[in-house]
Scaffold this motif. Structure first.
Motif, PDB file in Angstrom:
ATOM      1  N   ARG A  80      38.648  56.028  41.610  1.00  0.00           N
ATOM      2  CA  ARG A  80      39.431  55.471  42.720  1.00  0.00           C
ATOM      3  C   ARG A  80      38.618  54.395  43.427  1.00  0.00           C
ATOM      4  NH1 ARG A  80      41.663  59.379  45.219  1.00  0.00           N
ATOM      5  NH2 ARG A  80      42.080  58.213  47.137  1.00  0.00           N
ATOM      6  N   ILE A  81      39.303  53.556  44.193  1.00  0.00           N
ATOM      7  CA  ILE A  81      38.664  52.572  45.077  1.00  0.00           C
ATOM      8  C   ILE A  81      39.349  52.679  46.425  1.00  0.00           C
ATOM      9  CG2 ILE A  81      38.126  50.139  45.504  1.00  0.00           C
ATOM     10  CD1 ILE A  81      38.434  49.693  42.462  1.00  0.00           C
ATOM     11  N   ASP A  82      38.599  53.052  47.430  1.00  0.00           N
ATOM     12  CA  ASP A  82      39.146  53.218  48.777  1.00  0.00           C
ATOM     13  C   ASP A  82      38.693  52.132  49.741  1.00  0.00           C
ATOM     14  OD1 ASP A  82      40.318  55.991  48.319  1.00  0.00           O
ATOM     15  OD2 ASP A  82      38.210  56.335  47.817  1.00  0.00           O
ATOM     16  N   VAL A  83      37.506  51.602  49.505  1.00  0.00           N
ATOM     17  CA  VAL A  83      36.926  50.603  50.401  1.00  0.00           C
ATOM     18  C   VAL A  83      36.238  49.538  49.562  1.00  0.00           C
ATOM     19  CG1 VAL A  83      35.253  50.164  52.256  1.00  0.00           C
ATOM     20  CG2 VAL A  83      36.550  52.303  52.224  1.00  0.00           C
ATOM     21  N   SER A 129      45.171  53.990  46.821  1.00  0.00           N
ATOM     22  CA  SER A 129      44.408  54.772  47.793  1.00  0.00           C
ATOM     23  C   SER A 129      45.152  54.878  49.113  1.00  0.00           C
ATOM     24  CB  SER A 129      43.041  54.123  48.021  1.00  0.00           C
ATOM     25  OG  SER A 129      42.355  54.753  49.083  1.00  0.00           O
ATOM     26  N   ALA A 130      45.747  53.788  49.552  1.00  0.00           N
ATOM     27  CA  ALA A 130      46.492  53.804  50.813  1.00  0.00           C
ATOM     28  C   ALA A 130      47.683  54.752  50.741  1.00  0.00           C
ATOM     29  CB  ALA A 130      46.952  52.389  51.165  1.00  0.00           C
ATOM     30  N   ARG A 131      48.329  54.809  49.584  1.00  0.00           N
ATOM     31  CA  ARG A 131      49.452  55.743  49.426  1.00  0.00           C
ATOM     32  C   ARG A 131      48.972  57.188  49.488  1.00  0.00           C
ATOM     33  NH1 ARG A 131      51.083  51.785  45.568  1.00  0.00           N
ATOM     34  NH2 ARG A 131      50.129  52.994  43.869  1.00  0.00           N
ATOM     35  N   ASP A 132      47.801  57.449  48.903  1.00  0.00           N
ATOM     36  CA  ASP A 132      47.284  58.818  48.848  1.00  0.00           C
ATOM     37  C   ASP A 132      46.638  59.259  50.157  1.00  0.00           C
ATOM     38  OD1 ASP A 132      48.089  58.903  46.224  1.00  0.00           O
ATOM     39  OD2 ASP A 132      46.087  58.533  45.396  1.00  0.00           O
ATOM     40  N   VAL A 135      45.425  55.081  54.225  1.00  0.00           N
ATOM     41  CA  VAL A 135      44.785  53.813  54.543  1.00  0.00           C
ATOM     42  C   VAL A 135      43.735  53.476  53.485  1.00  0.00           C
ATOM     43  CG1 VAL A 135      42.850  54.726  55.929  1.00  0.00           C
ATOM     44  CG2 VAL A 135      43.828  52.485  56.500  1.00  0.00           C
ATOM     45  N   ALA A 136      43.485  52.169  53.296  1.00  0.00           N
ATOM     46  CA  ALA A 136      42.374  51.660  52.497  1.00  0.00           C
ATOM     47  C   ALA A 136      41.806  50.459  53.242  1.00  0.00           C
ATOM     48  CB  ALA A 136      42.828  51.265  51.096  1.00  0.00           C
TER      49      ALA A 136
END
Length: 246
Positions: A80-83, A129-132, A135-136
């Motif tokens: 994943r990529i969150d930031v 990520s924002a959906r999960d 926010v991202a």
């Protein structure tokens, strides 16, 4: 609700030294998984020794396919990529008549195009990520030169003004889809910036004499502040100067 950092994954560019290195360390300490990207593999190796949460990826982001490689590496490592923290940058100040076309191209390749390409490649995964996670985040390190242009800095300042436009356009485009875009504008920070240019070395020496310098850790704390706000709150711009810098 404060954004949870326990399973978040961050990409940090320019991580071999200065603000990028301090940011990678700060995020890892705060509980993020971090993919640290820079050209200098030896400097990245020492960073991973300091923290097991940091994975190194030696990579020149101005080369073809580099953005896709960075994204693929991060997904393979952490899923994943969150930031995304765009901290890589290049600075050169000189009278405009003495700046060759190759120097303009290098400034924009590092300061603008690399940011645009990597952010664009990461966006589908940031949206996931924002959906999960509600926010991202994309945080880009600019400069106060991207807020106020100075003589002798036309090439550098214009590259940083371009970054400001990119980030504001993206902020408006993706606000309704819960990706936050934050641009940080540091003033005089003790880094390797301009180390090969006598004019910049002299300016930093003057700033140090006046006690008007900040440190990479100061900017890293600002990045962490932006990326750990509650999901409903966004820090879109943040200027960080030494207290004594006018």
């Amino acid at each position: 609700m404060t954004t949870n950092t326990t399973t978040r994954t961050a990409i940090v560019t320019g991580a071999s030294s200065g603000i990028g290195r301090a940011t990678a360390t700060a995020l890892a300490t705060a509980g993020f998984n971090v993919v640290a990207i820079a050209r200098r593999a030896d400097q990245l190796d020492s960073l991973t020794i300091d923290s097991a949460a940091i994975t190194a990826l030696p990579l020149d982001l101005t080369t073809d396919g580099a953005a896709a490689q960075a994204v693929q590496h991060t997904l393979a490592a952490f899923g994943r990529i969150d930031v995304l923290v765009n901290a890589a940058g290049y600075g050169a100040n000189a009278p405009s008549e003495s700046v060759p076309p190759a120097e303009w191209d290098r400034l924009f390749a590092i300061n603008v195009n690399a940011v645009a390409h990597l952010t664009s490649a990461a966006l589908p995964h940031l949206l996931a990520s924002a959906r999960d996670n509600q926010v991202a985040d994309v945080v880009t390190i600019s400069s106060t030169a991207g807020l106020s242009a100075e003589p002798g800095a036309a090439a550098y300042s214009s590259s940083k003004f371009a970054v400001r436009g990119l980030m504001e356009a993206w902020r408006k485009e993706y606000a309704s889809r819960d990706i936050r875009f934050c641009t940080i504008y540091p003033g005089a920070v003790v880094t390797e910036f301009g180390k090969d240019q006598q004019f910049i070395r002299d300016w930093y020496a003057t700033m140090k004499t006046q006690g008007a310098v900040a440190h990479p850790d100061d900017v890293a704390r600002a990045v962490l502040f932006a990326a750990t706000q509650p999901a409903h709150a966004s820090v879109s711009e943040l200027t960080l100067r030494p207290t004594r810098q006018i």
